[in-house]
Design a protein around this motif. Structure first.
Motif, PDB file in Angstrom:
ATOM      1  N   PHE A 515       0.203  -1.227   0.221  1.00 30.60           N
ATOM      2  CA  PHE A 515       0.123  -0.006   0.179  1.00 30.60           C
ATOM      3  C   PHE A 515       0.988   1.197  -0.063  1.00 30.60           C
ATOM      4  O   PHE A 515       0.276   2.643  -0.399  1.00 30.60           O
ATOM      5  CB  PHE A 515      -1.259   0.019   1.382  1.00 30.60           C
ATOM      6  N   GLY A 537      -4.305  -1.818  -3.219  1.00 31.98           N
ATOM      7  CA  GLY A 537      -3.565  -1.303  -3.243  1.00 31.98           C
ATOM      8  C   GLY A 537      -4.195  -0.277  -4.283  1.00 31.98           C
ATOM      9  O   GLY A 537      -3.855   1.027  -4.078  1.00 31.98           O
ATOM     10  N   ILE A 613      -2.859  -0.895   4.717  1.00 22.74           N
ATOM     11  CA  ILE A 613      -3.899  -1.071   4.123  1.00 22.74           C
ATOM     12  C   ILE A 613      -4.761  -1.950   5.566  1.00 22.74           C
ATOM     13  O   ILE A 613      -6.063  -1.806   5.085  1.00 22.74           O
ATOM     14  CB  ILE A 613      -3.827  -1.857   2.968  1.00 22.74           C
TER      15      ILE A 613
END
Length: 671
Positions: A515, A537, A613
């Motif tokens: 991410f 992501g 994330i």
């Protein structure tokens, strides 16, 4: 209110932006796609649960069957009932007439040829804004003041002369003609009252090759496929080979059984035993053994992917406009949405649209799922022939866990059927000629039972896979990160096999929970992978590829994010069309994209970096009104954003998100 008061696992947002310390409800991606756990052969079953009821008593067979049916119904996922009907014009004009051509069906055409009646019912043109029309202050998109003409002329009433048709702007010609919702940009009325569609011949000639989508399969070809008249001789020969080998194996096994029952122990019987064992070994030794002798596909194109960024194939949201957007922000490798081999062989127009490629996609592949060679090998041969020169690889999905795929023996179910998977890969390699075959797989089928390290070394060494992608199960309710230590173990297992047999190394990409640029390069430096495939992501922040390339965390502004949305709408109109149906198909997929992008927490609001994330977002306000709007979890706000670029949503249009949010257009969403 201080960030110290927020619950663990909550994103560390600066106190001045917090509205509440309580984290928002977490979008469950697994539920949105359907059930994904296959413990004990039944979705979401706990160990031993299939045999007992609440009181601990053993269940009868009928009770277990009923329970399994109820469980399947219960866990069918949030996509149940998601149907998206095309929104059409109130009066439907024949597309040939709309394009300035004559219709061969004449009065028998089921669409109207009355242009005046069509224009009288047609809604006013949509104004598509230019980048300079965007702002981070309300109303965010500045529209020009266009006075409504005081006239009974239907054409003049519906036209907006200030609008821009994205298709005409890019290509010099709009294929939708009079049906275009941005018609004012490319039509004029001649002195005799007739309408003339404008064409910019110079631009049309200049950009024809640069902007025309590739891998378009025409209707006649689809008809041949559908009626089983499309030849696939390589697949036929291969399937005949494995069928003959199977028949020989069965015959030898039958003979062996007879010999044993008769108690024969002669040298001839022992020789028959050895022959049967050899045949079984070279054809399909077992579910865990190779289907054939190791083959080296030296004629295949080598894939030089080390260090390149890879956008994962994504169902529904990984369409061509989204991939094109990610390429703009730095994605090097793109892969189309998963298509089903059976649907390709049935000549499905929708399935074949998944192989479409935009010229900007530098390295492009398509992904296919299926359960057996009889489906995947012929489909691969047809795809290879129809997409020759415009397809860089074909990816076999061995990772999809959703029930719709898993229960047919496809996707991650192939991880437990190594013999069948081997036959599939060997056959597809033959059928595709020099087009490489790649494999995407999960670390294992069942939770807590990783098996990929045993299978991955065989994919390239024995069955000819040209690249491998392995991903772990993503965080469950954002509580656990992907297991990259196991991915490293898988990479080492492949490299050891390659070294032992002096094989050229194949690219191996890992996937799961990447991410940020910092996280990406940490994984590259510490886990032995050649690259990191990025899925969720990229859905949440498509500019992650720019961050990776520039090795920085980008504090992107709300205005820049709005420009990204404008660009997505433009690409959607170019792909899906600028007529009423195309505009609202674009609206649907734009809202799908926003159902992920609202999860982004601007890094300028965070106390610590990089963002993760699995961090849950509390309610927060942005640094300006636009940033706050872009963070809204309410799908009605997503529709509002779409209206900035695509005009008002029709009354008949509704949007049901994949995730459990308020559905725009439903009774629930109108409260």
């Amino acid at each position: 209110m201080t960030s110290a008061n927020i619950p663990p696992g909550t994103a560390p947002i600066k106190p001045e932006f917090l509205v509440s310390v309580q984290p928002r409800d977490v979008p469950d991606d697994d539920a949105a796609e359907g059930t994904t756990s296959h413990a004990n052969g039944r979705p979401d079953a706990a160990p031993g649960a299939e045999d007992k009821e609440e009181g601990g008593k053993k269940l009868t067979g009928a009770q277990r069957k009923k329970l399994a049916k109820e469980e399947r119904k219960k866990h069918r996922g949030a996509n149940k009932g998601r149907r998206f009907q095309k929104v059409r014009d109130e009066v439907e004009l024949c597309f040939r007439v709309a394009s300035g051509k004559s219709c061969e069906f004449g009065n028998d055409c089921r669409f109207t040829h009355d242009v005046a009646a069509y224009l009288a019912a047609k809604p006013r043109d949509i104004h598509f804004p230019a980048p300079e029309d965007l702002s981070d202050e309300p109303p965010f998109v500045r529209l020009p003041d266009v006075e409504m003409a005081e006239t009974t002329d239907a054409l003049q009433t519906s036209l907006d002369p200030t609008t821009t048709c994205p298709i005409f702007h890019d290509t010099g010609e709009c294929r939708h003609g009079l049906k275009c919702r941005f018609l004012g940009n490319h039509v004029r009325k001649k002195e005799n009252g007739e309408l003339e569609l404008l064409i910019d011949e110079e631009k049309k000639a200049r950009v024809a090759a640069a902007d025309t989508e590739l891998n378009f399969v025409d209707g006649d070809t689809l008809k041949k496929i559908r009626t089983k008249k499309y030849p696939h001789p390589i697949a036929d020969a291969y399937l005949k080979e494995i069928q003959q080998a199977t028949n020989e194996k069965d015959a030898d096994n039958t003979l062996e059984a007879k010999d044993r029952s008769a108690g024969e122990t002669s040298v001839e019987a022992q020789h028959a035993d050895l022959t049967a064992a050899t045949a079984a070994d070279t054809v399909d030794r077992s579910q865990d053994d190779a289907p054939d002798v190791p083959l080296r596909f030296v004629e295949k194109k080598r894939l030089h992917w080390t260090g390149k960024t890879y956008l994962a194939p994504l169902t529904t949201v990984g369409n061509l406009p989204f991939r094109r957007l990610c390429v703009d922000y730095g994605a090097d490798i793109t892969c189309g949405e998963m298509g089903l081999a059976m649907s390709f062989l049935q000549g499905s127009k929708e399935e074949w649209s998944l192989v479409r490629r935009h010229p900007s996609e530098g390295i492009f592949g398509m992904q296919i799922a299926g359960s057996k060679p009889q489906l995947l090998v012929p489909a691969a041969e047809i795809i290879g022939r129809e997409c020759a020169g415009n397809l860089d690889f074909v990816d076999v999905n061995c990772g999809c866990p959703i029930d719709l795929v898993y229960k047919t023996g496809s996707g991650s179910a192939l991880l437990d059927a190594a013999g069948r998977l081997g036959k599939i890969l060997v056959g597809m390699n033959r059928a595709l000629g020099d087009i490489p075959v790649t494999v995407k797989l999960r670390t294992g089928v069942k939770d807590g039972r990783n098996t990929a390290h045993k299978l991955m070394p065989r994919l390239a060494a024995e069955w000819g896979a040209s690249a491998i992608t392995v991903r772990t199960r993503h965080s469950i309710r954002y509580t656990k990160l992907a297991d990259w230590d196991y991915i490293k173990q898988c990479v080492q297992a492949v490299r050891e096999r390659e070294a032992e047999e002096d094989l050229p190394p194949v690219p191996i990409f890992g996937g799961g929970d990447c991410f940020s640029a910092e996280d990406y390069w940490y994984k590259m430096d510490n886990y032995g992978v050649d690259g990191v495939m990025i899925g969720r992501g990229a859905l949440i922040k498509p500019w992650i590829f720019t961050e990776i390339k520039e090795r920085r965390e980008w504090d992107i502004s709300s205005r820049e994010r709005l420009e990204l949305i404008r660009k997505y709408a433009e690409y959607g109109l170019n792909h899906f069309g600028s007529d009423t149906a195309g505009v609202n198909t674009t609206r649907r997929y734009l809202c799908e994209a926003l159902s992920f992008q609202y999860r982004y927490i601007p890094i300028g609001l965070l106390e610590t970096l990089p963002p993760r994330i699995n961090d849950r977002a509390p309610a927060f306000r942005g640094r300006d009104e636009l940033e706050t709007l872009l963070a809204s979890p309410d799908s009605r706000d997503w529709v509002k954003i779409s209206e900035m670029f695509l005009g008002p949503a029709p009354e008949s249009w509704s949007f049901t998100p994949k995730h459990k949010s308020n559905a725009y257009g439903s009774e629930e969403g109108q409260g």
